[in-house]
Scaffold this motif. Structure first.
Motif, short mmCIF file in Angstrom:
data_model
loop_
_atom_site.label_atom_id
_atom_site.label_comp_id
_atom_site.label_asym_id
_atom_site.label_seq_id
_atom_site.Cartn_x
_atom_site.Cartn_y
_atom_site.Cartn_z
N LEU A 7 0.83 -1.13 -0.08
CA LEU A 7 0.03 0.06 -0.02
C LEU A 7 0.96 1.43 0.09
O LEU A 7 2.10 1.05 0.44
CB LEU A 7 -0.92 0.00 1.49
N ASP A 8 0.30 2.39 -0.42
CA ASP A 8 1.11 3.59 -0.49
C ASP A 8 0.96 3.91 1.03
O ASP A 8 0.50 3.61 1.96
CB ASP A 8 0.05 4.68 -1.23
N HIS A 9 2.22 4.92 1.29
CA HIS A 9 2.49 5.25 2.61
C HIS A 9 1.25 5.99 3.05
O HIS A 9 0.67 7.00 2.32
CB HIS A 9 3.83 5.99 2.52
N ILE A 10 0.66 5.75 4.35
CA ILE A 10 -0.03 6.46 4.97
C ILE A 10 0.44 7.57 5.79
O ILE A 10 1.34 7.61 6.49
CB ILE A 10 -0.92 5.59 6.13
N GLU A 11 -0.13 8.81 5.35
CA GLU A 11 0.36 10.09 6.20
C GLU A 11 0.05 10.23 7.50
O GLU A 11 -1.18 9.45 7.75
CB GLU A 11 -0.28 11.32 5.45
N LYS A 12 0.69 10.67 8.54
CA LYS A 12 0.52 10.62 9.66
C LYS A 12 0.57 12.08 10.61
O LYS A 12 1.01 12.82 9.76
CB LYS A 12 1.66 9.88 10.67
N ILE A 13 -0.32 12.20 11.62
CA ILE A 13 -0.29 13.47 12.04
C ILE A 13 0.24 13.15 13.71
O ILE A 13 -0.71 12.29 14.21
CB ILE A 13 -1.06 14.48 11.84
N ASN A 94 -3.33 9.57 9.76
CA ASN A 94 -3.51 8.90 11.02
C ASN A 94 -3.26 9.83 11.92
O ASN A 94 -1.95 10.11 11.74
CB ASN A 94 -3.28 7.48 10.69
N MET A 95 -3.88 10.07 13.01
CA MET A 95 -3.27 10.46 14.22
C MET A 95 -2.74 9.43 15.07
O MET A 95 -3.33 8.85 15.83
CB MET A 95 -4.60 11.28 15.20
N VAL A 96 -1.21 9.59 15.14
CA VAL A 96 -0.77 8.44 15.71
C VAL A 96 -0.62 8.66 17.26
O VAL A 96 -0.76 9.68 17.54
CB VAL A 96 0.76 8.18 15.38
N GLY A 97 -0.81 7.71 18.11
CA GLY A 97 -0.67 7.61 19.49
C GLY A 97 -2.38 7.87 19.79
O GLY A 97 -2.54 7.43 21.02
N GLY A 98 -3.30 8.09 19.05
CA GLY A 98 -4.64 8.27 19.55
C GLY A 98 -4.94 9.08 20.64
O GLY A 98 -4.25 9.88 20.92
N MET A 99 -5.99 8.77 21.09
CA MET A 99 -6.74 9.42 22.22
C MET A 99 -5.89 9.32 23.54
O MET A 99 -5.74 10.24 24.40
CB MET A 99 -8.13 9.22 22.48
N LEU A 100 -5.24 8.26 23.56
CA LEU A 100 -4.40 7.99 24.82
C LEU A 100 -3.17 8.86 24.86
O LEU A 100 -2.79 9.16 26.06
CB LEU A 100 -3.80 6.68 24.71
N ASP A 101 -2.70 9.59 23.76
CA ASP A 101 -1.91 10.59 23.65
C ASP A 101 -2.40 11.77 23.64
O ASP A 101 -1.63 12.86 23.76
CB ASP A 101 -0.87 10.40 22.48
N TRP A 102 -3.55 12.08 23.60
CA TRP A 102 -4.27 13.46 23.46
C TRP A 102 -4.14 14.16 24.77
O TRP A 102 -4.69 13.79 25.70
CB TRP A 102 -5.67 13.16 22.76
N LYS A 103 -3.43 15.57 24.68
CA LYS A 103 -3.42 16.31 25.92
C LYS A 103 -4.30 17.36 25.64
O LYS A 103 -4.44 18.11 26.63
CB LYS A 103 -2.15 16.63 26.10
N GLY A 104 -5.10 17.68 24.67
CA GLY A 104 -5.81 18.92 24.35
C GLY A 104 -7.06 18.71 24.95
O GLY A 104 -7.52 17.63 25.83
N GLU A 105 -8.26 19.66 24.78
CA GLU A 105 -9.41 19.49 25.41
C GLU A 105 -10.36 18.43 24.60
O GLU A 105 -9.95 18.17 23.45
CB GLU A 105 -10.07 20.85 25.56
N THR A 106 -11.36 17.98 25.26
CA THR A 106 -12.27 17.02 24.92
C THR A 106 -13.59 17.58 25.08
O THR A 106 -13.90 18.19 26.11
CB THR A 106 -12.20 15.47 25.39
N GLU A 107 -14.70 16.86 24.27
CA GLU A 107 -16.03 17.37 24.58
C GLU A 107 -16.72 16.03 24.53
O GLU A 107 -16.32 15.21 23.93
CB GLU A 107 -16.53 18.36 23.83
N ALA A 108 -18.01 16.17 25.25
CA ALA A 108 -18.84 14.85 25.46
C ALA A 108 -19.64 14.80 24.00
O ALA A 108 -19.88 15.82 23.29
CB ALA A 108 -19.76 14.78 26.53
#
Length: 108
Positions: A7-13, A94-108
């Motif tokens: 597969l082509d390379h998947i871009e990450k952020i 793809n957001m690497v690390g997912g929500m486990l790594d997310w330090k920003g705000e969240t909303e319900a």
């Protein structure tokens, strides 16, 4: 290897890169592919919730002229979604690390 499709390379952020873009006011297409009970604990503000298992049935939501950033708990499921959608001709990241790594705000 014979018969292996590469597969082509998947871009990450990274989560930090995404947070900086959001804080700078960039308009991004965020899609959270976690299950209902996972997103109940909080999502990145502005993200659209489309469960991973329903992605093939919701292709009409996506526009091939836009780039979508996919989010899950750790980055594994969203990576699979990115591969699938990239094969269909969509621009994905793809957001690497997912929500486990997310330090920003969240909303319900």
């Amino acid at each position: 290897m014979k018969g292996l499709i590469v597969l082509d390379h998947i871009e990450k952020i990274t989560t930090d890169e995404l947070q900086a873009k959001l804080e700078a006011g960039e308009k991004l297409e965020l899609v959270d592919v976690r299950e209902d009970e996972e997103v109940a604990a909080g999502m990145i503000p502005g993200a659209k919730h489309i469960r991973m298992g329903t992605i093939p049935d919701t292709l009409d939501y996506f526009d091939k002229d836009k780039e979508y950033i996919f989010i899950c708990r750790s980055g594994n499921r969203s990576g699979h979604v990115c591969q699938y959608l990239q094969e269909q001709g969509y621009k994905v990241r793809n957001m690497v690390g997912g929500m486990l790594d997310w330090k920003g705000e969240t909303e319900a």
